[in-house]
Write a protein that holds these residues in place. Structure first.
Motif, PDB file in Angstrom:
ATOM      1  N   UNK A  14       0.543  -1.505   0.104  1.00 53.02           N
ATOM      2  CA  UNK A  14       0.007   0.201  -0.435  1.00 53.02           C
ATOM      3  C   UNK A  14       0.821   1.000  -0.004  1.00 53.02           C
ATOM      4  N   UNK A  15       2.160   0.902   0.861  1.00 55.91           N
ATOM      5  CA  UNK A  15       2.886   2.142   0.815  1.00 55.91           C
ATOM      6  C   UNK A  15       3.503   3.026  -0.733  1.00 55.91           C
ATOM      7  N   UNK A  16       4.328   1.431  -1.067  1.00 53.89           N
ATOM      8  CA  UNK A  16       4.595   2.144  -2.121  1.00 53.89           C
ATOM      9  C   UNK A  16       3.438   2.398  -3.591  1.00 53.89           C
ATOM     10  N   UNK A  17       2.622   1.758  -3.273  1.00 52.70           N
ATOM     11  CA  UNK A  17       1.180   2.202  -4.419  1.00 52.70           C
ATOM     12  C   UNK A  17       1.500   3.886  -4.115  1.00 52.70           C
ATOM     13  N   UNK A  18       1.011   4.252  -3.057  1.00 48.21           N
ATOM     14  CA  UNK A  18       0.777   5.346  -2.863  1.00 48.21           C
ATOM     15  C   UNK A  18       2.143   6.828  -2.642  1.00 48.21           C
ATOM     16  N   UNK A  19       3.638   5.886  -2.686  1.00 52.96           N
ATOM     17  CA  UNK A  19       3.951   7.175  -2.764  1.00 52.96           C
ATOM     18  C   UNK A  19       4.695   7.054  -4.951  1.00 52.96           C
ATOM     19  N   UNK A  20       4.040   6.124  -4.923  1.00 49.33           N
ATOM     20  CA  UNK A  20       4.055   5.809  -6.876  1.00 49.33           C
ATOM     21  C   UNK A  20       3.052   7.091  -7.240  1.00 49.33           C
ATOM     22  N   UNK A  21       2.025   7.064  -6.073  1.00 51.54           N
ATOM     23  CA  UNK A  21       0.618   7.642  -6.642  1.00 51.54           C
ATOM     24  C   UNK A  21       1.089   8.633  -6.555  1.00 51.54           C
ATOM     25  N   UNK A  22       1.840   9.163  -5.559  1.00 52.55           N
ATOM     26  CA  UNK A  22       1.990  10.861  -4.345  1.00 52.55           C
ATOM     27  C   UNK A  22       3.071  11.878  -6.062  1.00 52.55           C
ATOM     28  N   UNK A  23       4.175  10.630  -6.934  1.00 49.45           N
ATOM     29  CA  UNK A  23       5.298  10.838  -7.578  1.00 49.45           C
ATOM     30  C   UNK A  23       4.405  11.460  -8.854  1.00 49.45           C
ATOM     31  N   UNK A  24       3.641  10.658  -8.885  1.00 52.25           N
ATOM     32  CA  UNK A  24       3.244  10.858 -10.032  1.00 52.25           C
ATOM     33  C   UNK A  24       2.272  11.905 -10.630  1.00 52.25           C
ATOM     34  N   UNK A  25       1.793  12.264  -9.556  1.00 50.58           N
ATOM     35  CA  UNK A  25       0.886  13.556  -9.595  1.00 50.58           C
ATOM     36  C   UNK A  25       1.719  14.495  -9.342  1.00 50.58           C
ATOM     37  N   UNK A  26       2.180  14.627  -8.583  1.00 48.81           N
ATOM     38  CA  UNK A  26       3.527  15.813  -8.714  1.00 48.81           C
ATOM     39  C   UNK A  26       4.392  16.163  -9.385  1.00 48.81           C
ATOM     40  N   UNK A  27       5.038  14.791 -10.125  1.00 49.19           N
ATOM     41  CA  UNK A  27       5.249  15.303 -11.781  1.00 49.19           C
ATOM     42  C   UNK A  27       4.289  16.057 -12.917  1.00 49.19           C
ATOM     43  N   UNK A  28       3.862  15.485 -12.483  1.00 45.43           N
ATOM     44  CA  UNK A  28       2.772  15.967 -13.559  1.00 45.43           C
ATOM     45  C   UNK A  28       2.494  17.562 -13.233  1.00 45.43           C
ATOM     46  N   UNK A  29       2.426  17.802 -12.230  1.00 44.91           N
ATOM     47  CA  UNK A  29       2.019  19.299 -11.320  1.00 44.91           C
ATOM     48  C   UNK A  29       3.216  20.239 -11.218  1.00 44.91           C
ATOM     49  N   UNK A  30       4.331  19.602 -11.092  1.00 45.34           N
ATOM     50  CA  UNK A  30       5.500  20.355 -10.770  1.00 45.34           C
ATOM     51  C   UNK A  30       6.826  20.329 -12.177  1.00 45.34           C
ATOM     52  N   UNK A  31       6.649  19.198 -12.401  1.00 48.91           N
ATOM     53  CA  UNK A  31       7.479  18.721 -13.562  1.00 48.91           C
ATOM     54  C   UNK A  31       8.436  18.658 -12.688  1.00 48.91           C
ATOM     55  N   UNK A  32       9.909  17.762 -13.896  1.00 46.03           N
ATOM     56  CA  UNK A  32      11.044  17.300 -12.640  1.00 46.03           C
ATOM     57  C   UNK A  32      12.349  17.999 -12.838  1.00 46.03           C
ATOM     58  N   UNK A  33      12.221  19.329 -12.846  1.00 41.52           N
ATOM     59  CA  UNK A  33      13.242  20.122 -12.259  1.00 41.52           C
ATOM     60  C   UNK A  33      13.631  20.189 -10.824  1.00 41.52           C
ATOM     61  N   UNK A  34      12.545  20.097 -10.519  1.00 39.29           N
ATOM     62  CA  UNK A  34      13.547  19.419  -9.204  1.00 39.29           C
ATOM     63  C   UNK A  34      12.580  18.418  -8.089  1.00 39.29           C
ATOM     64  N   UNK A  35      12.827  17.673  -7.305  1.00 40.51           N
ATOM     65  CA  UNK A  35      12.262  15.877  -7.283  1.00 40.51           C
ATOM     66  C   UNK A  35      11.296  16.297  -6.357  1.00 40.51           C
TER      67      UNK A  35
END
Length: 126
Positions: A14-35
């Motif tokens: 569950x934690x790994x799935x949530x991590x992927x979901x949050x990372x994916x959403x954050x990447x789409x919203x903020x781009x990949x210029x910063x982790x």
């Protein structure tokens, strides 16, 4: 003992799935210029760890199974210290020293702060 391993595995999935979901959403919203994805899950995981510790300390929930399911499994898979380390190293290799330092400082300071906030939220006498 098998029950403990199953709880850790369930929480970890569950934690790994949530991590992927949050990372994916954050990447789409903020781009990949910063982790930002790694930073976000580390801050959230630290807040939740503080809350978990406070709930255990106040004996609102029992250490077991909460520690296995949530602490070790879910939060262990949600937070990404190894990814944080690699993000920082890649920023260094790209010559982005300021971003690397910012990433390190934000992750360390914000995560400790959020763990404290989580603990304080639970430990308040109400």
């Amino acid at each position: 003992m098998l029950k403990t391993y199953l709880m850790i595995a369930t929480g970890g999935a569950l934690g790994a799935c949530l991590r992927f979901f949050i990372s994916d959403i954050t990447l789409k919203l903020l781009g990949k210029g910063f982790p930002f994805g790694t930073l976000t899950v580390n801050i959230l995981g630290s807040l939740l760890m503080g809350i978990l510790y406070g709930l255990i300390d106040k004996q609102i929930i029992e250490v077991s199974p909460a520690k296995s399911l949530v602490g070790i499994g879910f939060l262990g898979a949600l937070t990404t210290f190894s990814t944080f380390s690699m993000d920082s190293l890649l920023l260094l290799q790209q010559g982005q020293i300021l971003k690397m330092v910012l990433n390190i400082v934000l992750n360390v300071v914000m995560c400790i702060f959020m763990a404290w906030i989580g603990l304080c939220l639970v430990m308040q006498k109400g």
